[in-house]
Write an enzyme that holds these catalytic residues in place. Sequence first.
Site, mmCIF file in Angstrom:
data_model
loop_
_atom_site.group_PDB
_atom_site.id
_atom_site.type_symbol
_atom_site.label_atom_id
_atom_site.label_comp_id
_atom_site.label_asym_id
_atom_site.label_seq_id
_atom_site.Cartn_x
_atom_site.Cartn_y
_atom_site.Cartn_z
ATOM 1 N N TYR A 236 3.360 8.500 2.648
ATOM 2 C CA TYR A 236 3.145 7.323 1.801
ATOM 3 C C TYR A 236 3.854 7.446 0.461
ATOM 4 O O TYR A 236 4.692 6.604 0.096
ATOM 5 C CB TYR A 236 1.648 7.099 1.612
ATOM 6 C CG TYR A 236 1.293 6.136 0.495
ATOM 7 C CD1 TYR A 236 1.809 4.846 0.466
ATOM 8 C CD2 TYR A 236 0.424 6.518 -0.537
ATOM 9 C CE1 TYR A 236 1.489 3.963 -0.556
ATOM 10 C CE2 TYR A 236 0.091 5.635 -1.556
ATOM 11 C CZ TYR A 236 0.624 4.370 -1.564
ATOM 12 O OH TYR A 236 0.307 3.507 -2.585
ATOM 13 N N LYS A 240 7.291 5.555 -0.959
ATOM 14 C CA LYS A 240 7.177 4.718 -2.167
ATOM 15 C C LYS A 240 8.172 5.182 -3.228
ATOM 16 O O LYS A 240 8.758 4.362 -3.950
ATOM 17 C CB LYS A 240 5.754 4.763 -2.725
ATOM 18 C CG LYS A 240 4.721 4.029 -1.886
ATOM 19 C CD LYS A 240 5.003 2.541 -1.758
ATOM 20 C CE LYS A 240 4.679 1.776 -3.018
ATOM 21 N NZ LYS A 240 4.885 0.305 -2.834
#
Length: 492
Positions: A236, A240
């Site tokens: 994640y 990002k």
Amino acid sequence: MDADSVVGYFRGKTILITGSTGFLGKVLVEKILRVQPDVKKLFLLIRASNAESAKLRVQNEVSGTAIFQVLKEKYGLGFHNFIEEKICPLLGDIMYENFGLDTAKLRELSNNVDIIVNGAATTNFSERYDVAFDTNVLGTKHVCAFAKKCTRLKMLLHVSTAYVAGEQMGIIQEKPFLMGETLRVGTHLDIESEINLIKDTRIELKANCSTEKDERKTMKELGLKRARQFGWPNTYVFTKAMGEMLLGQLRGDFPVVILRPSMITSILKEPLPGWIEGIRTIDSVIIGYAKQTFSFFLADLDSIMDVIPVDMVVNAMMVSMVAHSEEQGQSIYHVTSSMRNPATYAVLSKSVHQYFFDNPPCTGRNGQRVRLKKMRFFSTVTGIRLYMAIKYKLPLEMLRLVNITLCGVLSRRYNELSKKYRFVMQLIELYAPFSLFKGCFDDMNLERLRMAMNKDQNNNEAYDFDFDPRSIDWDNYFYTVHVPGVLKYMRD
């Protein structure tokens, strides 16, 4: 800049919002509509099979949620017409170029949009690498490419996360990621190489006629492997960070704001204190304590847990949109609390314990109140591994031996418990970088924005755009707002 000027800014504006069905997204949509009913149009990009399904998703997952109650009471029977007039569901997906829109819709959108808010993201820590990459990296690229086509665009706001910082210690600055930058010395990140790696892995899996389960497992492991190779703890935050890199490189002349919130918690003030969706790291403590099914948690009670109420994040989003509208350059804001008003895990532990002491949960078979056991906290991964080995792994190994002796009679039970044990151990590894985080997020950029907001602040109490964590009494917030909110809105 004061509250009235913020509200006035959104009058007549057309805004494209991605990720509107998420927790943060729907709070933003509600706030804009509540404080500025004269906003022209909110285009909500919705992933669905067809236009009717997209419309139903907005009705069920956005305007139909509890936080729209204030607006429902205000408009009464006219609420549905108000929503129909202001919200336009847009069937599309950021993982596709031009969001998968046809030429006519794309032209209409690009000629009318004033502001883009990119809040769409895959937030699963152990998501498949290809899925996370498509949304968090390529999705950002597609949003940026579309923004360049918008003739009236005044600014693009991109929601990231403060934890793109990885597992850094000390003061973490509000600074951008440069293309190719990594968190591990001696490594260099090439996003094109990552795209090719994902393509090659997909081809290989298809050639080997892999099952869907094997494909999912391979892609999840690939994401974690690549993230850790470059210094990030999970897929994640790694994807990002890459999304931020692409945005910095491709953004062009229009103003860009990158907002990096820490752990987002329930609404502090308005429109519905305590309202929340989705389990955050700290909420597993509350739910586990309420059900008496979770007896331990990985956290150093003396460490700071950086949390921020969702309405403060939305307030910061709206004020930053106004502050940087039609202004060139890129601005980064940490919407966090560790610098200005740090709260330790001990504060959470004390508040949760006190709440359930005063309001014992009914978890017995017949709804009777049960005696609460105190939750154990472990300040190191080594400590919790040792606890798990003695408390669960050793009995599991004994069960395995007994099962062998009984010719497999207990195989089903052993497999179930073994699967649960592996699952908990995976969660410990994934959440450790967050629950044991030792960094402190500097928010000097956001402090300047707060000062600009306060300079001419009027006394109009109709609009609240507070995003100063110093105004939060953490003991009171957890005891009277957050814990009751989690129990009310996140029941099974």
